[in-house]
Design a protein around this motif. Sequence first.
Motif, mmCIF file in Angstrom:
data_model
loop_
_atom_site.group_PDB
_atom_site.id
_atom_site.type_symbol
_atom_site.label_atom_id
_atom_site.label_comp_id
_atom_site.label_asym_id
_atom_site.label_seq_id
_atom_site.Cartn_x
_atom_site.Cartn_y
_atom_site.Cartn_z
ATOM 1 N N VAL A 114 61.333 32.195 41.197
ATOM 2 C CA VAL A 114 61.096 33.022 40.266
ATOM 3 C C VAL A 114 61.900 33.017 39.263
ATOM 4 N N LEU A 115 61.652 32.709 38.038
ATOM 5 C CA LEU A 115 62.361 32.844 36.869
ATOM 6 C C LEU A 115 62.742 33.926 36.204
ATOM 7 N N PHE A 116 64.092 34.454 36.031
ATOM 8 C CA PHE A 116 64.237 36.020 35.219
ATOM 9 C C PHE A 116 65.016 35.355 34.086
ATOM 10 N N SER A 117 64.512 36.008 32.878
ATOM 11 C CA SER A 117 65.135 35.623 31.857
ATOM 12 C C SER A 117 66.389 36.435 31.452
ATOM 13 N N PRO A 118 67.784 35.644 31.276
ATOM 14 C CA PRO A 118 68.928 36.332 31.108
ATOM 15 C C PRO A 118 68.975 37.409 29.968
ATOM 16 N N SER A 119 68.023 37.456 28.917
ATOM 17 C CA SER A 119 68.011 38.607 28.049
ATOM 18 C C SER A 119 67.378 39.766 28.416
ATOM 19 N N TRP A 120 66.735 39.873 29.465
ATOM 20 C CA TRP A 120 66.004 40.825 30.071
ATOM 21 C C TRP A 120 67.061 42.120 30.441
ATOM 22 N N LYS A 121 66.315 43.299 30.019
ATOM 23 C CA LYS A 121 67.237 44.618 30.631
ATOM 24 C C LYS A 121 66.972 45.116 32.016
ATOM 25 N N ARG A 122 67.354 45.994 32.251
ATOM 26 C CA ARG A 122 66.977 46.590 33.621
ATOM 27 C C ARG A 122 65.630 46.753 33.922
ATOM 28 N N GLY A 123 64.958 47.538 33.235
ATOM 29 C CA GLY A 123 63.555 47.794 33.499
ATOM 30 C C GLY A 123 62.711 46.514 33.717
ATOM 31 N N GLU A 124 63.090 45.621 32.566
ATOM 32 C CA GLU A 124 62.376 44.428 32.835
ATOM 33 C C GLU A 124 62.558 43.689 34.032
ATOM 34 N N ALA A 125 63.782 43.695 34.563
ATOM 35 C CA ALA A 125 63.832 42.984 35.860
ATOM 36 C C ALA A 125 63.491 43.798 37.055
ATOM 37 N N GLU A 126 63.359 44.856 36.904
ATOM 38 C CA GLU A 126 62.614 45.558 37.981
ATOM 39 C C GLU A 126 61.375 45.545 38.093
ATOM 40 N N HIS A 127 60.638 45.559 36.925
ATOM 41 C CA HIS A 127 59.177 44.985 36.846
ATOM 42 C C HIS A 127 58.955 43.554 37.623
ATOM 43 N N ALA A 128 59.982 42.646 37.242
ATOM 44 C CA ALA A 128 59.739 41.368 37.970
ATOM 45 C C ALA A 128 59.901 41.171 39.378
ATOM 46 N N LEU A 129 60.716 42.112 39.764
ATOM 47 C CA LEU A 129 60.985 42.238 41.102
ATOM 48 C C LEU A 129 59.953 42.854 41.987
ATOM 49 N N LYS A 130 59.275 43.951 41.261
ATOM 50 C CA LYS A 130 58.312 44.590 42.135
ATOM 51 C C LYS A 130 57.075 43.734 42.220
ATOM 52 N N VAL A 131 56.824 43.007 41.060
ATOM 53 C CA VAL A 131 55.530 42.141 40.869
ATOM 54 C C VAL A 131 55.729 41.108 42.092
ATOM 55 N N THR A 132 56.777 40.180 42.153
ATOM 56 C CA THR A 132 56.989 38.977 42.655
ATOM 57 C C THR A 132 57.783 39.255 44.157
ATOM 58 N N GLU A 133 58.429 40.213 44.433
ATOM 59 C CA GLU A 133 58.926 40.775 45.575
ATOM 60 C C GLU A 133 59.773 39.487 46.223
ATOM 61 N N PRO A 134 60.830 38.942 45.618
ATOM 62 C CA PRO A 134 61.611 37.845 46.180
ATOM 63 C C PRO A 134 62.519 38.223 47.292
ATOM 64 N N SER A 135 62.773 37.446 48.184
ATOM 65 C CA SER A 135 63.661 37.880 49.541
ATOM 66 C C SER A 135 64.939 37.643 48.977
ATOM 67 N N HIS A 136 65.406 36.733 48.209
ATOM 68 C CA HIS A 136 66.758 36.123 47.925
ATOM 69 C C HIS A 136 66.715 36.166 46.575
ATOM 70 N N ALA A 137 68.286 35.939 45.994
ATOM 71 C CA ALA A 137 68.316 35.815 44.597
ATOM 72 C C ALA A 137 69.742 34.741 44.315
#
Length: 468
Positions: free
Chosen positions: A66-89
Amino acid sequence: MSGRAALAFEEREYTAARLDALAAGLAGTLARRGVRAGDRVALMASNRPEFVVAVRAVWRLGAAVVLFSPSWKRGEAEHALKVTEPSHAVGDHPLLAGLMPMLHLDEEPVRPSNAAFPELAPDTDALLVFSSGTTGLPKAVRHTHASFGAAVRNWRATLELTARDRIQIATPPSHILGLLNIETALQTGAWMRLHRRYDLDLLLWTIESDRITVEMAVAPIALAIASHPELESFDLSSLRYIMWGATPVTPEIAETVTRRTGVGWVPAYGASELPVIACNPVSGARLDSVGRAAPGVELRVVSLETGEPAGPGETGEIQARSDSLMAGYLPAEATAAAFDGGWYRTGDVGHIDEGGWVRLTDRAKEMIKVRGFQVAPAEVEAVLHGHPAVADCAVYGVPDGANGEAVVAAVAADGPVDPGELIALVGDRLASYKRPSEVVLVEEIPRLPSGKVLRRLLKERHGSTAGG
């Protein structure tokens, strides 16, 4: 061939065998941390070789990245986590580390391994990358190993890339084009330089020193090249062409670069959902078209009024189908609206002439393209609605030269409000490219009885105001 460098980064070079061994080593570490086939692993990392190693390590285990952009802020990352539900990082970004346990790429050295891993099932998920899709908040685009593999093959054929080519990558690999370029180079055997960040003088110098043969550019890079005062001092003769993607070509800029350097352009057109839709031929490219259907891709135009297929030269929505088409979105309920009987609805309006040349004339989608990045109006609107003085708002894009579009917010306020404060609010919550360049205070937001915002009316009003 095993001893030949495949990837260069600053002073380091890696052979393909070295990258494979490092990926196997990191895969072992991830497996010990509990990553299993079918899992999703969030990756938030800067441009570096370890990004490439991490992607391939996750794939070794049959898990999806699951690709997270390094330019994201906290809210964007939280939204991505909610949508994709990764188990690891895994990654190097403190933001992701603060949201879930993360294997840090700098805290534990990756040791090479020769461990073997099972063959990957083609229909399993390989990649989830974020796109605004048609409307609403960003969605995760699901690509299987089969669909992303097809995209790589189509891109290699489109660019006529061979093991003799040399490319460089300064765009974020967390964006579909960045990762597509990396994988295509590796699978083709082409040599590749990965840059930590975008630096125009360094890019131009590297073309000369590394004898780069294929350069990738989005509109702001093209503009920067065209306006560079000392462009003629760089030897760019090794270039076969420069690929222009992500935004419509600005002919004046492209022609200026060609006049000053002798290097021509190859315009291309794609989307996260279908990475290579159309492209110009490497020989005989033209600036008034995004090209013809890419190898392995079928295109058609559908009437905006009737939904029926249109004839040659008739304007409508561009639709595409290919083995490289995404498997769907997350959330899954967003998928149905993206398809029309197996055809992907691009949301772009244009026509295809009898020769197969595609011309884009408008965007049916509401998303805004800023420097090749997608901005979903709903995401910016959600932040603005959080301000107590904002009664209603609507976000839209306006033409902005080489940047493609600029983000503008129309705001109906309950009381006094400082536009600069609203712009700062978005900048604090979202990536910098999503920040409005302008806030326009209005009496009310024009809407249909259904509640749908009349963004085209807002754009027309903006244009007349700007013109006045």
